[in-house]
Design a protein around this motif. Structure first.
Motif, PDB file in Angstrom:
ATOM      1  N   ARG A 174      -6.726   5.776   0.924  1.00 34.01           N
ATOM      2  CA  ARG A 174      -6.049   4.530   0.593  1.00 34.01           C
ATOM      3  C   ARG A 174      -4.964   4.225   1.623  1.00 34.01           C
ATOM      4  O   ARG A 174      -4.419   5.121   2.265  1.00 34.01           O
ATOM      5  CB  ARG A 174      -5.414   4.593  -0.803  1.00 34.01           C
ATOM      6  N   SER A 211      -4.043  -8.205   1.366  1.00 28.59           N
ATOM      7  CA  SER A 211      -4.971  -7.434   0.544  1.00 28.59           C
ATOM      8  C   SER A 211      -6.154  -6.898   1.345  1.00 28.59           C
ATOM      9  O   SER A 211      -6.867  -5.994   0.890  1.00 28.59           O
ATOM     10  CB  SER A 211      -5.480  -8.276  -0.629  1.00 28.59           C
ATOM     11  N   ASP A 226      -3.783  -1.428  -0.308  1.00 26.57           N
ATOM     12  CA  ASP A 226      -3.994  -1.420  -1.744  1.00 26.57           C
ATOM     13  C   ASP A 226      -2.687  -1.777  -2.443  1.00 26.57           C
ATOM     14  O   ASP A 226      -1.606  -1.729  -1.845  1.00 26.57           O
ATOM     15  CB  ASP A 226      -4.463  -0.038  -2.202  1.00 26.57           C
TER      16      ASP A 226
END
Length: 268
Positions: free
Chosen positions: A90, A127, A131
């Motif tokens: 992430r 975006s 995240d």
């Protein structure tokens, strides 16, 4: 308690960015600041998603390690603004706070992602790069309750209300605010958040252009008191601003206009 905000122009040379941050932090530390706040994406900044992700670091990376050591050496509390964090698979826009010993005492990842179309037609889609965070944060820094937000969060007063409910005395808004939106909205939004929360606001911002001038940051880093008065402001270039936090004044303002007692919504 004295606080300071750093205003710089960041590009993609991380070593150069760290060196310039180091100089400004030391300047504020020498001026007696107890807490120093850095801007959003202080480690590296570009509008190119792949390049920004490639520059991302884990919490033990070079940027965080350098800032942690700087906090300890200068004997200050240091808010790292934010940086592109790689956490497993992430990517997050993350703030960290270090105490005078260089220990991490708080973290926050940006909740609201900046997906907008500027007046000149430029599209920005945060975006596509990061995240969303999933928690809000208030950190106790030597008895001062400091709440963490990042840039676009500024436009969501319900977040600020929630931070006040957690006891916030000061809310920080590290930013890389675009020049087009900043010229019209930056100061008015910051002052509104200070007035409606009856908190100090510390808003360190990026200044100047990046990506060969394609993007331009507004700057005008500010410190605002709970009455909505700007008590510290940086110039239009790289620099710093500082102000003394008067904890008694926070209570004076809250007693003068007791918003917490008068709130009605949500209706039972």
């Amino acid at each position: 308690m004295k606080i300071g905000v750093v205003q710089i122009n960041v590009g993609m040379d991380k070593e150069a960015n760290i060196a310039r941050l180091d100089r400004q932090v030391r300047r504020l530390a020498a001026d007696g600041c107890d807490i120093v706040f850095l801007p959003e994406m202080a480690m590296a900044l570009t509008g190119k998603p792949a390049a920004l992700q490639a520059a991302a670091e884990a919490e033990d990376g070079a940027y965080v390690t350098a800032m942690k050591a700087l906090a300890k050496e200068c004997g200050i509390n240091l808010h790292l603004g934010s940086f592109m964090e790689r956490r497993g698979d992430r990517f997050l826009n993350t703030s960290l706070v270090f105490d005078r010993q260089g220990e991490c005492i708080g973290r926050y990842s940006k909740l609201h992602r900046f997906d907008i179309d500027l007046p000149d037609g430029t599209a920005i889609r945060e975006s596509d790069v990061v995240d969303r965070g999933d928690a809000i944060t208030v950190v106790d820094i030597e008895g001062l309750k400091v709440a963490l937000t990042i840039c676009y969060d500024l436009r969501f007063p319900e977040l600020f209300r929630a931070l006040v409910d957690l006891g916030a005395d000061l809310i920080t808004v590290p930013a890389a605010f675009t020049f087009q939106t900043g010229a019209d909205h930056w100061e008015v939004l910051l002052r509104a958040r200070a007035i409606e929360t009856e908190c100090y606001i510390a808003a360190p911002g990026q200044v100047g252009g990046f990506d060969d001038g394609k993007y331009l940051n507004f700057g005008h880093s500010m410190i605002i008191d709970p009455w909505g008065t700007v008590v510290g402001q940086a110039s239009n270039g790289e620099g710093v601003a500082s102000a003394v936090i008067d904890r008694d004044y926070i209570q004076t303002v809250r007693a003068r206009i007791p918003l917490r007692k008068h709130r009605v919504l949500p209706l039972a």
